[in-house]
Motif scaffolding. Sequence first.
Motif, PDB file in Angstrom:
ATOM      1  N   UNK A  20      -3.175  -1.134  -5.876  1.00 29.39           N
ATOM      2  CA  UNK A  20      -4.452  -0.651  -5.305  1.00 29.39           C
ATOM      3  C   UNK A  20      -4.312   0.788  -4.817  1.00 29.39           C
ATOM      4  N   UNK A  65     -11.616   5.355  -2.512  1.00 28.59           N
ATOM      5  CA  UNK A  65     -11.157   4.126  -1.870  1.00 28.59           C
ATOM      6  C   UNK A  65     -12.328   3.240  -1.476  1.00 28.59           C
ATOM      7  N   UNK A  94      -5.325  -7.339  -1.214  1.00 28.78           N
ATOM      8  CA  UNK A  94      -5.605  -6.055  -1.870  1.00 28.78           C
ATOM      9  C   UNK A  94      -6.814  -5.384  -1.222  1.00 28.78           C
ATOM     10  N   UNK A 143       0.522  -6.052  -5.638  1.00 27.03           N
ATOM     11  CA  UNK A 143      -0.905  -5.799  -5.834  1.00 27.03           C
ATOM     12  C   UNK A 143      -1.385  -4.663  -4.920  1.00 27.03           C
ATOM     13  N   UNK A 144      -0.903  -4.649  -3.668  1.00 25.74           N
ATOM     14  CA  UNK A 144      -1.313  -3.596  -2.741  1.00 25.74           C
ATOM     15  C   UNK A 144      -0.860  -2.231  -3.242  1.00 25.74           C
ATOM     16  N   UNK A 194      -6.363   1.933   3.698  1.00 29.54           N
ATOM     17  CA  UNK A 194      -6.395   3.293   3.150  1.00 29.54           C
ATOM     18  C   UNK A 194      -7.600   4.043   3.720  1.00 29.54           C
ATOM     19  N   UNK A 248      -6.285   4.141  -6.288  1.00 29.88           N
ATOM     20  CA  UNK A 248      -7.094   5.038  -5.449  1.00 29.88           C
ATOM     21  C   UNK A 248      -6.570   6.468  -5.574  1.00 29.88           C
ATOM     22  N   UNK A 287      -5.724  -3.909   1.948  1.00 32.02           N
ATOM     23  CA  UNK A 287      -5.004  -2.650   1.715  1.00 32.02           C
ATOM     24  C   UNK A 287      -5.978  -1.499   1.506  1.00 32.02           C
ATOM     25  N   UNK A 288      -7.013  -1.743   0.687  1.00 30.87           N
ATOM     26  CA  UNK A 288      -8.010  -0.689   0.460  1.00 30.87           C
ATOM     27  C   UNK A 288      -8.671  -0.298   1.776  1.00 30.87           C
ATOM     28  N   UNK A 294       1.565 -10.119  -3.163  1.00 32.30           N
ATOM     29  CA  UNK A 294       0.636  -9.305  -2.357  1.00 32.30           C
ATOM     30  C   UNK A 294       1.087  -7.857  -2.297  1.00 32.30           C
TER      31      UNK A 294
END
Lengths: 267, 266
Positions: A40, B104, B54, A36-37, B61, A44, B57-58, A33
């Motif tokens: 991400x 994002x 994930x 993967x985070x 953000x 971005x 997490x986005x 996790x």
Amino acid sequence: MSALDDRRRRFTQYKEDVKKRGKPFYPYAMFHDTVMSLVVVCVIFLLAVVWRYGWFGDALGPLNGPKADPGTTSFVPRPDWYFYFLFYLLRIFKWPESVILATVGIPTILLIILLALPFVDLRTERRLGRRPVAVVAAVLVVISMGVLTYKGATAKEAIAAEVKAAVPSWAKKEGFAGNKEALAGANLFAVSACTNCHTYLGTGSSNLGAPDLSAEGAKGKGIQFQISHLKCPSCVNSGSPMPAFADLGQDNLKKLATFLEASKGGK
Amino acid sequence: MARKKSDRRRQLERAAMYPLDWLEERSGLVGGVRYFLFRKVPGDTNWFHTLGSATLTAFLVQLVTGVILAMYYKPDPKSAHASIDHITHEVTLGWLVRGMHKWGASVFIILMFMHMGRVFLFGAYKYPRELNWIIGVLLLATGLFEGLTGYLLPFDQTAYWATVVAININGTAPFVGPFLASLLRGGAEIGPDTLARFYSLHMLLIPGALLGLITLHLYLVIRLGVTSPPWSSEAAGSGRPPEPPPAQAGLVRPRPRAAVKGRPTE
């Protein structure tokens, strides 16, 4: 044993199996996790950098568009990319009576299907090889959303010059070739971005639920009505999202109105 | 000497643990976190299982960058566009915060769809996880609505006219449509109230709803456990794995965990 009892038994079995043979969330699953985070956040961050510096030929679009101007006459109503599939549905359902299907009908049906899914699919089988219906449905959804998104992304707004080239054929089909005022109105119609929302003999795109105008004149509303409608659509038709065209001036409005009234649907 | 050291160590440990013990005695939170961290998950969870976290997490953000943007953004039609320009070109690293928020959003939505696809293909929406699937669908719809309301805020031409389309689409819904449309517009026409409404929805109501739904979603994940892949021997639903064949003399049978890469051997 009833189906529900069977499902309960399987779940109890699963819990026992996991308790006996599973691994703790920390650190095993949490490691995945975390990696993967981080990916991400990096993606971005990179997107923001590519956008800021306009790399890859401004692939991610401009930093800021021109300021919103409610009085403008030419605009491109374009949603964010993840609504393109819905946006393109609007173009498929061009006829005013069917627009509601694209805007409300299909999204509502999709939402209901999604919500109902666990109550419709009651089998315990989870292996893909034995769920042909689910696999086919998934493939169809991915393909159709992909195609609609692609079509929505590449859909071009009508370009004034191209629309203008169609004017002589309109005049011929609608039979107003001899009417100078109507011809001038047709040219105005072509360059004033009317076809961004309206369709006319197959040209243009249907947006905002705007009606097809090929047979507008057949409704017998009269030139005066057309002029006052063009000046302030929402005054005549409350709630109409069509922008006001009063600043085109009385002469131009009269030409446009004549053109609309001369449009009887073509032959 | 050695005994003295261990005495001291014990004392130190007690001092270090004191705040945690204090918290645990009064809230049970430490035990909760410990349960969360050390709960068992199926031995063969894999990278597909990271799509949910994930997505979270986005979302985080978006939360952080959104809070910063709200410090500089002015939600009124006269100055909105200029404040966006100001953020992008003048505020230190403003472009980064805005860029990460803008992109994002796309990443968040893609991940929501991918996570949903994974759950669908793994059959993880089946008993007893139906409710969590429903919460997930609501999260998707709410997330898309968050994207829709955020799109107007830069107040450029595209944003404005796309919102005109969006509101009009709402207006075509039977019965509630016209009411919804005028609720979003804040009147009969798109005006200053519209922007304020979208701003309020975008940064108060919808994020609040998302946070609540995410909390429920995670609670159910922890309560019901992570679904193992459909090909797993531990899959709830694929039935009891066949009994292992008797071990052959001289061969060390692999432990189940070592066998997850290929087909399960037991």
